[in-house]
Design a protein around this motif. Structure first.
Motif, mmCIF file in Angstrom:
data_model
loop_
_atom_site.group_PDB
_atom_site.id
_atom_site.type_symbol
_atom_site.label_atom_id
_atom_site.label_comp_id
_atom_site.label_asym_id
_atom_site.label_seq_id
_atom_site.Cartn_x
_atom_site.Cartn_y
_atom_site.Cartn_z
ATOM 1 N N UNK A 118 0.849 -1.201 0.000
ATOM 2 C CA UNK A 118 0.000 0.000 0.000
ATOM 3 C C UNK A 118 0.883 1.249 0.000
ATOM 4 N N UNK A 119 1.978 1.152 0.761
ATOM 5 C CA UNK A 119 2.899 2.277 0.867
ATOM 6 C C UNK A 119 3.712 2.461 -0.412
ATOM 7 N N UNK A 120 4.084 1.317 -1.035
ATOM 8 C CA UNK A 120 4.934 1.365 -2.230
ATOM 9 C C UNK A 120 4.167 1.867 -3.452
ATOM 10 N N UNK A 121 2.823 1.725 -3.412
ATOM 11 C CA UNK A 121 2.013 2.110 -4.577
ATOM 12 C C UNK A 121 1.009 3.201 -4.180
ATOM 13 N N UNK A 122 1.483 4.397 -3.846
ATOM 14 C CA UNK A 122 0.549 5.434 -3.367
ATOM 15 C C UNK A 122 -0.389 5.939 -4.465
ATOM 16 N N UNK A 123 0.004 5.756 -5.754
ATOM 17 C CA UNK A 123 -0.819 6.295 -6.849
ATOM 18 C C UNK A 123 -1.688 5.220 -7.499
ATOM 19 N N UNK A 124 -2.143 4.256 -6.705
ATOM 20 C CA UNK A 124 -2.898 3.138 -7.293
ATOM 21 C C UNK A 124 -4.362 3.497 -7.556
ATOM 22 N N UNK A 125 -4.800 4.688 -7.126
ATOM 23 C CA UNK A 125 -6.199 5.090 -7.349
ATOM 24 C C UNK A 125 -7.138 4.210 -6.553
ATOM 25 N N UNK A 126 -8.191 3.690 -7.215
ATOM 26 C CA UNK A 126 -9.198 2.862 -6.515
ATOM 27 C C UNK A 126 -8.812 1.382 -6.528
ATOM 28 N N UNK A 127 -7.646 1.078 -7.091
ATOM 29 C CA UNK A 127 -7.289 -0.340 -7.239
ATOM 30 C C UNK A 127 -6.808 -0.935 -5.915
ATOM 31 N N UNK A 128 -7.107 -2.223 -5.754
ATOM 32 C CA UNK A 128 -6.797 -2.902 -4.482
ATOM 33 C C UNK A 128 -5.487 -3.687 -4.571
ATOM 34 N N UNK A 129 -5.034 -4.118 -3.403
ATOM 35 C CA UNK A 129 -3.936 -5.079 -3.305
ATOM 36 C C UNK A 129 -4.589 -6.406 -2.916
ATOM 37 N N UNK A 130 -4.278 -7.475 -3.662
ATOM 38 C CA UNK A 130 -4.811 -8.807 -3.315
ATOM 39 C C UNK A 130 -3.680 -9.642 -2.751
ATOM 40 N N UNK A 131 -3.958 -10.374 -1.665
ATOM 41 C CA UNK A 131 -2.966 -11.310 -1.121
ATOM 42 C C UNK A 131 -3.632 -12.669 -1.014
ATOM 43 N N UNK A 132 -3.157 -13.639 -1.798
ATOM 44 C CA UNK A 132 -3.823 -14.950 -1.798
ATOM 45 C C UNK A 132 -3.184 -15.878 -0.768
ATOM 46 N N UNK A 133 -4.031 -16.720 -0.194
ATOM 47 C CA UNK A 133 -3.607 -17.725 0.785
ATOM 48 C C UNK A 133 -4.154 -19.079 0.341
ATOM 49 N N UNK A 134 -3.394 -20.163 0.535
ATOM 50 C CA UNK A 134 -3.941 -21.470 0.168
ATOM 51 C C UNK A 134 -5.056 -21.913 1.124
#
Length: 703
Positions: free
Chosen positions: A88-104
């Motif tokens: 989230x910190x590394x991509x401050x200009x992501x707009x409305x886009x999310x970060x997804x983190x997948x787990x098995x």
């Protein structure tokens, strides 16, 4: 205020830069717009002690310079909690886009998202949420989403280039689950089309070279993890009963070793609950001379509130001056890498886990208790060295470890039925399965079996193209056979009933059978029994539950698992929404009609016509076409042996069992699946002779 404690997690989308401010808690949370609570500063100090924290600036720099990163961090380094919030910190200009983190694993997605919401000082379900099958805990404000790998795969059907996401983090990639392997291939293609999408592949083992090569020489970042040495002990001779040996070892450690919690790895829910009960009894039997213990289970179907107990403090001393108590946790391999529990000093590893195994020749997929790999054994031992030097007791010999265990766990894609996967890939528009970029390509025979299954079900045409029915089936988060059964139900006017049966099949077993009350539990189950089999018994349970206003006390009195029933109503509501979206009629046949139950059974057969067994004259069952000798599972409610029996599962234990069975009629086979019961390609057997007579009878009736 959120509840305390869970797996360790990372930093706010700009919050680490605020960390230096006065811990009076007056800084403003950039996510919620509210001042940080005191709890935030308290957790921040814990986070700053994680190994991954020291490398956060290097990581942010690497993300900015590269599209794909492979990150290797020992379990417990904090990568699962900290890396997504660093993104989230590394991509401050992501707009409305999310970060997804997948787990098995579902458990990890739920518990980790809870912890991260506390770390970022936001409400779970708002800025940080999770999405697992049949449960979506996200909202319009969500910017960081933990999800099972299967859910991201499902989202890709509607959004093939993953436009909703600025970055995808594939966590626990070393576990090589079926969905993770498919995501590797898909995201590799998406990265070419979307240069702005970032990918982080996180693994806990050191075979990162394979991931780097696959993702076109992506840069590697290593995060140190385990801080303390772990002493490893082996048994001099092989153990005859690993469960008994594990309990014996736990009691011995409790009596003889200094303080520190114990983690024991077992294979499944039943075994874990048994071990918890026996261990508690044994330690209680030693009287108050020994320190107190808190014995806890951990497995995927455990309710969230009980899962969270594993993070509770160990009990204190019985009286001042006495040694403190300890926690003893019996867990499946969830605790191997997905969840980190502080305070563990002793690990007991019997060396087994349940693994999926598939035999394409006879189309049988089953869960078998199998020896773990050396990589898993290394992960398990590592859990003991998190807080101070620890000990790992391996309940097998050193010779067995060196000579009998495989180096790595075999990827799931090489030992699974690929029916669902092929259907999903076809829906994603991937026509050429043979040349799809699998990290480890599955056997051609397994792929052929999957194509054959989908063709028989009508999901693919004879040229291998997705049909309209197949496209609808892919929208349901269900096995292809169950999806087909659900889509066929409006034709027989029983879609409401089939929805209920499907929901019940997709939730944990509703029947409780506590050891101290087995007879009463069996009598209670008997009240729901249906003469025609297990599926209609499940329907009876669901109807009774709804007729009793979904009452928990009614469940308790009837030895029914209230959590399973609650889950079934939720699953049913979600499947109903998909049915409504397709404009499928929801209707029920007249309960008084003689066809009420037979139509439901016919509908089951419309999906499961390839899973039928025939009763031979010798008194045993043979599966149709594959001619495997099987027996009805002891749990079935069938009191008689029907000539034709439909089953949901083939279980390999002491012998071959078929589980979840229903009585069906031979006439229905040639009525509903003549293409499968075509006698031209049918092996010689009693079932074939019976079918010949049925076809003859039908042609006479028609002439």
């Amino acid at each position: 205020m959120q509840a305390p404690g869970q797996k360790r997690k990372l930093d706010i989308g700009g919050a680490s830069s605020l960390a230096a401010q006065a811990p009076g808690g007056m800084a403003i949370n950039p996510y919620s717009g509210r001042p940080f609570t005191a709890r935030y500063w308290e957790i921040l100090q814990q986070r700053q002690r994680l190994p991954v924290w020291e490398q956060r600036l290097d990581f942010i720099d690497m993300v900015k310079k590269n599209q794909t990163i492979v990150l290797v961090g020992e379990t417990g380094s904090g990568k699962t909690t900290q890396i997504p919030s660093l993104m989230l910190e590394a991509l401050p200009n992501r707009g409305r886009k999310m970060i997804a983190c997948t787990q098995p694993r579902r458990v990890a997605a739920m518990s980790v998202s809870k912890r991260v919401s506390e770390e970022l000082d936001v409400e779970l379900g708002e800025e940080v949420g999770y999405n697992i099958r049949f449960e979506d805990m996200t909202g319009t404000k969500t910017i960081l989403k933990y999800m099972t790998d299967g859910m991201l795969l499902r989202e890709a059907m509607a959004d093939p280039t993953l436009e909703r996401y600025a970055a995808v983090i594939l966590d626990e990639a070393h576990e090589r689950t079926l969905s993770t392997d498919i995501l590797f291939g898909l995201i590799k293609e998406v990265l070419v089309q979307r240069p702005d999408l970032k990918l982080v592949v996180m693994s806990a083992t050191l075979d990162a070279g394979k991931f780097q090569t696959y993702f076109d020489s992506a840069p590697l970042m290593r995060v140190p993890g385990r801080l303390h040495p772990v002493e490893i002990f082996y048994t001099p001779e092989p153990e005859r009963d690993y469960l008994e040996a594990a309990i014996r070892t736990v009691v011995q450690v409790h009596l003889c070793e200094p303080t520190g919690d114990i983690l024991v790895f077992l294979t499944g829910e039943q075994e874990i609950e048994d071990a918890c009960r026996k261990t508690s009894q044994e330690i209680e039997g030693l009287g108050d001379k020994v320190p107190p213990v808190l014995v806890l289970p951990l497995y995927s179907t455990l309710p969230m509130d009980r899962q969270r107990q594993i993070f509770d403090q160990a009990p204190g001393p019985r009286k001042p001056g006495d040694p403190p108590g300890r926690k003893i946790i019996f867990s499946t391999n969830i605790a191997e890498t997905s969840l980190t529990i502080d305070g563990i000093v002793y690990v007991v590893d019997p060396g087994f886990a349940k693994q999926k195994v598939y035999n394409p020749r006879i189309r049988v997929e089953s869960l078998l208790v199998s020896p773990i790999s050396k990589a898993s054994a290394h992960q398990r031992a590592g859990r003991a060295g998190r807080t101070r030097p620890g000990k790992c007791f391996r309940l097998y010999t050193e010779k067995a470890f060196k000579g009998e265990l495989m180096e790595q766990t075999y990827p799931e894609i090489l030992r699974s039925n690929l029916g669902s996967v092929v259907l999903q890939l076809k829906k994603l528009g991937i026509e050429d399965l043979v040349h799809f970029d699998f990290m480890d390509p599955p056997a051609p025979e397994t792929l052929m079996r999957a194509l054959e299954l989908l063709n028989y079900l009508g999901a693919l045409d004879d040229d291998g193209n997705l049909t309209e029915l197949g496209s609808m089936m892919a929208e349901f988060p269900l096995d292809p056979q169950i999806a087909k059964m659900l889509l066929y139900s409006p034709q027989l006017g029983c879609s409401n009933e089939i929805l209920s049966v499907t929901a019940m099949l997709n939730t944990p077993n509703p029947f409780m059978r506590p050891r101290e009350n087995q007879r009463a539990a069996d009598e209670a189950k008997g009240r729901f029994n249906h003469v025609d089999g297990d599926h209609l018994t499940l329907l009876n349970v669901y109807h009774a539950y709804m007729n009793n206003q979904e009452s928990s006390s009614w469940c308790y009195e009837n030895f029914i698992n209230a959590r399973s029933m609650k889950s079934a109503t939720s699953v049913r509501a979600q499947l109903m929404r998909i049915m409504n979206r397709f404009g499928l009629e929801l209707k029920s046949p007249d309960f008084q009609s003689k066809d009420y139950y037979s139509n439901i059974r016919k509908c089951l057969l419309a999906g499961f016509f390839m899973q039928v067994a025939h009763l031979e004259r010798t008194g045993h069952y043979l599966t149709v076409k594959d001619n495997q000798v099987v027996a009805l599972h002891p749990s079935t409610v069938l009191q008689h042996k029907p000539e034709w029996c439909l089953y949901n599962e083939f279980v390999l234990t002491s012998k071959n069992y078929i589980r979840m069975c229903s009585d069906i009629k031979g006439d229905w086979l040639i009525e509903l699946a003549p293409h499968y019961y075509d006698l031209k390609n049918f092996p010689q057997c009693e079932a074939k002779r019976t079918l010949e007579r049925l076809y003859l009878k039908k042609s006479r009736a028609g002439s």
